[in-house]
Design a protein around this motif. Structure first.
Motif, PDB file in Angstrom:
ATOM      1  N   LEU A 217       5.965 -21.840 -82.700  1.00  0.00           N
ATOM      2  CA  LEU A 217       5.694 -20.458 -82.311  1.00  0.00           C
ATOM      3  C   LEU A 217       4.644 -20.415 -81.205  1.00  0.00           C
ATOM      4  CD1 LEU A 217       5.907 -17.385 -82.716  1.00  0.00           C
ATOM      5  CD2 LEU A 217       4.155 -17.586 -84.495  1.00  0.00           C
ATOM      6  N   ARG A 218       3.608 -21.202 -81.369  1.00  0.00           N
ATOM      7  CA  ARG A 218       2.548 -21.240 -80.341  1.00  0.00           C
ATOM      8  C   ARG A 218       3.114 -21.653 -78.987  1.00  0.00           C
ATOM      9  NH1 ARG A 218      -1.385 -24.421 -77.788  1.00  0.00           N
ATOM     10  NH2 ARG A 218      -0.204 -26.289 -78.307  1.00  0.00           N
ATOM     11  N   GLU A 219       4.001 -22.626 -78.985  1.00  0.00           N
ATOM     12  CA  GLU A 219       4.594 -23.091 -77.734  1.00  0.00           C
ATOM     13  C   GLU A 219       5.480 -22.020 -77.102  1.00  0.00           C
ATOM     14  OE1 GLU A 219       6.547 -26.739 -78.666  1.00  0.00           O
ATOM     15  OE2 GLU A 219       4.670 -27.893 -78.752  1.00  0.00           O
ATOM     16  N   ARG A 220       6.168 -21.239 -77.927  1.00  0.00           N
ATOM     17  CA  ARG A 220       6.996 -20.156 -77.393  1.00  0.00           C
ATOM     18  C   ARG A 220       6.129 -19.074 -76.759  1.00  0.00           C
ATOM     19  NH1 ARG A 220      11.816 -18.067 -81.165  1.00  0.00           N
ATOM     20  NH2 ARG A 220      12.077 -16.820 -79.261  1.00  0.00           N
ATOM     21  N   ILE A 221       4.994 -18.803 -77.371  1.00  0.00           N
ATOM     22  CA  ILE A 221       4.076 -17.806 -76.822  1.00  0.00           C
ATOM     23  C   ILE A 221       3.530 -18.277 -75.481  1.00  0.00           C
ATOM     24  CG2 ILE A 221       1.826 -16.705 -77.161  1.00  0.00           C
ATOM     25  CD1 ILE A 221       2.482 -16.643 -80.182  1.00  0.00           C
ATOM     26  N   ILE A 222       3.152 -19.543 -75.410  1.00  0.00           N
ATOM     27  CA  ILE A 222       2.627 -20.094 -74.152  1.00  0.00           C
ATOM     28  C   ILE A 222       3.712 -20.083 -73.080  1.00  0.00           C
ATOM     29  CG2 ILE A 222       1.759 -22.186 -73.036  1.00  0.00           C
ATOM     30  CD1 ILE A 222       0.340 -22.850 -75.652  1.00  0.00           C
ATOM     31  N   GLU A 223       4.921 -20.385 -73.465  1.00  0.00           N
ATOM     32  CA  GLU A 223       6.037 -20.358 -72.515  1.00  0.00           C
ATOM     33  C   GLU A 223       6.198 -18.960 -71.917  1.00  0.00           C
ATOM     34  OE1 GLU A 223      10.919 -20.967 -72.430  1.00  0.00           O
ATOM     35  OE2 GLU A 223       9.785 -21.346 -74.264  1.00  0.00           O
ATOM     36  N   ALA A 224       6.087 -17.940 -72.758  1.00  0.00           N
ATOM     37  CA  ALA A 224       6.205 -16.565 -72.275  1.00  0.00           C
ATOM     38  C   ALA A 224       5.065 -16.232 -71.316  1.00  0.00           C
ATOM     39  CB  ALA A 224       6.204 -15.596 -73.455  1.00  0.00           C
TER      40      ALA A 224
ATOM     41  N   ALA B 289      -4.751 -26.361 -78.208  1.00  0.00           N
ATOM     42  CA  ALA B 289      -3.796 -26.630 -79.283  1.00  0.00           C
ATOM     43  C   ALA B 289      -4.478 -26.321 -80.605  1.00  0.00           C
ATOM     44  CB  ALA B 289      -3.362 -28.093 -79.231  1.00  0.00           C
ATOM     45  N   LEU B 290      -3.683 -26.170 -81.644  1.00  0.00           N
ATOM     46  CA  LEU B 290      -4.258 -25.898 -82.949  1.00  0.00           C
ATOM     47  C   LEU B 290      -5.034 -27.098 -83.465  1.00  0.00           C
ATOM     48  CD1 LEU B 290      -1.218 -24.112 -84.609  1.00  0.00           C
ATOM     49  CD2 LEU B 290      -3.208 -23.067 -83.538  1.00  0.00           C
ATOM     50  N   ALA B 291      -6.131 -26.823 -84.144  1.00  0.00           N
ATOM     51  CA  ALA B 291      -6.936 -27.903 -84.705  1.00  0.00           C
ATOM     52  C   ALA B 291      -6.156 -28.623 -85.799  1.00  0.00           C
ATOM     53  CB  ALA B 291      -8.246 -27.337 -85.266  1.00  0.00           C
ATOM     54  N   ASP B 292      -6.401 -29.905 -85.934  1.00  0.00           N
ATOM     55  CA  ASP B 292      -5.714 -30.686 -86.959  1.00  0.00           C
ATOM     56  C   ASP B 292      -6.155 -30.280 -88.359  1.00  0.00           C
ATOM     57  OD1 ASP B 292      -4.367 -32.137 -85.054  1.00  0.00           O
ATOM     58  OD2 ASP B 292      -5.939 -33.651 -84.915  1.00  0.00           O
ATOM     59  N   LYS B 293      -7.432 -29.859 -88.499  1.00  0.00           N
ATOM     60  CA  LYS B 293      -7.949 -29.476 -89.815  1.00  0.00           C
ATOM     61  C   LYS B 293      -8.574 -28.086 -89.719  1.00  0.00           C
ATOM     62  CE  LYS B 293      -8.937 -34.222 -91.266  1.00  0.00           C
ATOM     63  NZ  LYS B 293      -9.984 -35.153 -91.732  1.00  0.00           N
TER      64      LYS B 293
END
Length: 219
Positions: A199-206, A19-23
């Protein structure tokens, strides 16, 4: 059977996409690192193409695999300061290459095995571009370029996956459209964390959809 096990391993790697880093981000704009990463990616593609050509004929050696691993390690070292959750992904990639090496030293690899590896390599490049969208310093230094590069990578990913999934390219257009929408919505400002995560979740879904489709065909 070995192809099924390999595809299952790929699926596991996708599920571990960080997942993306918080900072995210650093104080510097990362201009020097940006060029270094571009250079590594060029060498990585070259090393992979040499490996693929030999592995398909059963002529690949440990040296060919180590050349790919070397560039992966260099890339991982460059991006970890911007993507603190990325080391685990790179370690899994290196293990994937090692697993392929073991099989390649015994018999020629199948085209889909090598194309699958290339897709994974493109995936880490895509992850870097998505992470950059949450890094204000680096994004502001190359706003247009970041969005454009992400779309280029998504297209490359779809073309690579098409080698073993005839439906792969159907994912490129909607994902590229999502990148355009994100850029338009953000304008000259930082895109929101919520929008980038979506967007990241859509990419992972694909990715998962393509991986599952591949597993079904190999079963």
């Amino acid at each position: 059977m070995r192809r099924i096990l390999f595809a299952a391993g790929v699926l596991g790697l996708l599920l571990c996409t960080p997942a993306l880093a918080d900072k995210p981000g650093q104080d510097a704009t990362g201009t020097k690192d940006k060029q270094a990463i571009v250079d590594v990616d060029k060498r990585l593609e070259s090393a992979f193409q040499i490996l693929k050509g030999k592995a398909l004929k059963g002529e690949a050696t440990s040296v060919d695999f180590e050349a790919v691993k070397s560039e992966l390690k260099k890339r991982g070292d460059l991006v970890k300061k911007y993507e603190p959750k990325s080391p685990e992904t790179y370690e899994k990639m290196l293990r994937t290459v090692d697993e392929l090496k073991k099989r390649a030293l015994k018999a020629p690899l199948k085209p889909e095995e090598l194309d699958g590896l290339w897709c994974e390599i493109i995936d880490i490049q895509i992850d870097s571009s998505v992470a950059k969208l949450r890094d204000e310093k680096r994004l502001s230094a190359d706003r247009k370029g970041c969005y454009a590069m992400l779309k280029v990578q998504l297209l490359a990913r779809a073309k690579a996956a098409k080698a073993f999934d005839k439906n792969a390219e159907k994912w490129d257009q909607p994902l590229s459209a999502a990148v355009d929408e994100l850029e338009k919505k953000a304008g000259s400002a930082m895109p929101s964390a919520v929008d980038v995560e979506a967007l990241r979740e859509r990419i992972i879904e694909a990715r998962l959809a393509m991986a599952l489709s591949r597993l079904e065909r190999l079963a």
